[in-house]
Design a protein around this motif. Structure first.
Motif, PDB file in Angstrom:
ATOM      1  N   SER A   6       0.756  -1.291   0.005  1.00 33.91           N
ATOM      2  CA  SER A   6      -0.197   0.000  -0.139  1.00 33.91           C
ATOM      3  C   SER A   6       0.950   1.366  -0.034  1.00 33.91           C
ATOM      4  N   PRO A   8       1.812   5.402  -0.445  1.00 33.20           N
ATOM      5  CA  PRO A   8       1.201   6.647  -0.419  1.00 33.20           C
ATOM      6  C   PRO A   8       0.731   7.059  -1.654  1.00 33.20           C
ATOM      7  N   VAL A   9      -0.157   8.390  -1.845  1.00 33.98           N
ATOM      8  CA  VAL A   9      -0.778   8.688  -2.995  1.00 33.98           C
ATOM      9  C   VAL A   9       0.493   9.677  -3.677  1.00 33.98           C
ATOM     10  N   GLU A  10       1.363  10.236  -2.927  1.00 35.27           N
ATOM     11  CA  GLU A  10       2.338  10.950  -3.334  1.00 35.27           C
ATOM     12  C   GLU A  10       3.511  10.037  -4.210  1.00 35.27           C
ATOM     13  N   HIS A  53      -8.926   9.537  -8.556  1.00 35.75           N
ATOM     14  CA  HIS A  53      -9.286   9.355  -7.007  1.00 35.75           C
ATOM     15  C   HIS A  53      -8.836   7.867  -6.745  1.00 35.75           C
ATOM     16  N   GLU A  56      -6.336   7.002  -3.930  1.00 42.92           N
ATOM     17  CA  GLU A  56      -6.775   7.111  -2.361  1.00 42.92           C
ATOM     18  C   GLU A  56      -7.198   5.823  -1.843  1.00 42.92           C
ATOM     19  N   GLN A  57      -7.587   4.761  -2.718  1.00 44.57           N
ATOM     20  CA  GLN A  57      -8.430   3.671  -2.179  1.00 44.57           C
ATOM     21  C   GLN A  57      -7.140   2.534  -1.563  1.00 44.57           C
ATOM     22  N   GLY A  68     -14.947   7.632  -3.270  1.00 48.54           N
ATOM     23  CA  GLY A  68     -13.676   7.119  -2.401  1.00 48.54           C
ATOM     24  C   GLY A  68     -13.976   6.397  -1.293  1.00 48.54           C
ATOM     25  N   GLU A  81      -7.715   0.462   8.348  1.00 48.57           N
ATOM     26  CA  GLU A  81      -6.437   0.496   7.975  1.00 48.57           C
ATOM     27  C   GLU A  81      -5.247  -0.339   8.640  1.00 48.57           C
TER      28      GLU A  81
END
Length: 385
Positions: A6, A8-10, A53, A56-57, A68, A81
């Motif tokens: 998993s 990060p979005v970045e 989007h 982020e899932q 989301g 999480e």
């Protein structure tokens, strides 16, 4: 396929930007510490489709288009999480020693180990494979294993039939080990399952008797020999399977168990055994020839011929066949692996003679012996030279 993490979005956005800028996939994976290139390809596909989007899932949880993750409370989201990360850690601990790539067999093994605490679907998500692929691989692996077992069983059966069920599981294992790694217990189970075991020899009762002083028991049951033609043993056995009674006189070298002389005849007289004796090659000094105390071996003609050849005579105690166990064992094997095995009670004299000659050739040249490091007598002698 590799393991899925998993990210990060970045990290996802950075990977997409680098890929769209033409940066090689390998360089992206190394710089951002990404385990599997398919993840980067998926992120790029989402970006091109306008589904950013989805960055982020959480991994393994699908949402409707444009929506989301939704939780009833912040606590629920944190618990979800945390649960997901714990599952990931458990999977990563299992695959840590393997590296970036996980093969099919390893994936199947991991699922079987973790399915007690996690669902198959969740494990497959963490490994980056679909559940359908997992079940397909498992089915194929089972079929391959069953096929390998059938092939091995067929191979063992072929060897048993080839040697006419004369070999036990140890010798069959020795032959198989020439081309594969195999455990003797596996071979034993296969032979027991299909009743391919070696035929059991009948034991003879020991008889007691008084010695007849012609020659001492020099051999004294020491059947080990360090060089060829150092210790020889001889005996006569009956062959009551033809149209008339036949006899086999044979001489065996204790060095490698090779039959070095033999005669088949219908009379058990002195000329019969002298014919066998005269087949011997040039012998070294101090050669010992051991026999029982039969009348032909205690005869004057036989003793004279042995003395002329420079052979030292040795004789068993009367009524004690165990003193000449090696030649007794050979004659027992000959009958057990030919006439008894094939249930031959009555046949022609020609077939009896041919059967004995073919078996002696087989015994010397093909039939392996455990005490000879699973070599035939002649092969053992040639390798020693």
């Amino acid at each position: 396929m590799g393991t899925r993490v998993s990210y990060p979005v970045e990290v996802k956005q950075k990977a997409v930007e680098m890929r769209l800028a033409g940066v090689p996939m390998k360089e992206i994976m190394q710089e951002l510490n990404i385990k599997n290139k398919t993840q980067v390809q998926t992120w790029v596909r989402w970006h091109k489709a306008g589904d950013t989007h989805r960055f982020e899932q959480p991994v393994g949880k699908q949402y409707s288009y444009g929506k989301g993750p939704e939780y009833s409370s912040e606590l629920e989201r944190l618990r979800a999480e945390n649960r997901y990360l714990s599952q990931q850690n458990e999977v990563f601990k299992k695959v840590q020693r393997i590296g970036k790539e996980v093969d099919k067999e390893t994936s199947i093994k991991l699922v079987e180990e973790l399915c007690k605490t996690m669902t198959v679907q969740d494990i497959c998500v963490h490994l980056g494979i679909s559940r359908t692929s997992y079940y397909r691989w498992k089915k194929n692996l089972t079929q391959n294993q069953n096929h390998s077992k059938r092939q091995l069983e067929k191979q063992v059966g072929t060897l048993c039939r080839k040697h006419k069920y004369r070999y036990g599981y140890r010798k069959i294992t020795a032959i198989l080990k020439m081309g594969m790694r195999i455990n003797h217990k596996t071979v034993q189970r296969i032979m027991q399952k299909n009743q391919w075991q070696c035929r059991v020899k009948m034991k003879k009762r020991k008889k007691n008797g008084q010695p007849y002083a012609v020659a001492g028991n020099i051999l004294d049951r020491n059947f080990q020999s360090d060089r060829p033609l150092e210790k020889l043993v001889t005996d006569i056995t009956y062959l009551p399977y033809g149209q008339k009674q036949l006899y086999l006189s044979s001489i065996l070298d204790l060095y490698n168990g090779e039959v070095i002389a033999f005669t088949i005849g219908d009379k058990q007289d002195t000329d019969f055994i002298l014919n066998t004796l005269n087949q011997l090659p040039a012998l070294p000094e101090n050669c010992v020839l051991h026999s029982d105390q039969g009348s032909v071996y205690t005869s004057y003609e036989y003793q004279k011929s042995v003395h002329i050849k420079g052979i030292t005579m040795s004789m068993s105690r009367k009524g004690t066949p165990a003193d000449n166990a090696s030649i007794e064992s050979f004659h027992s094997s000959l009958k057990s692996e030919t006439f008894y095995l094939n249930r031959i009670d009555r046949t022609t004299t020609t077939i009896v003679e041919r059967t004995v000659k073919e078996y002696i050739y087989y015994y010397n040249n093909i039939r392996i012996q455990t005490k000879l490091n699973n070599q035939s007598p002649i092969n053992y002698r040639q390798l020693a030279v």
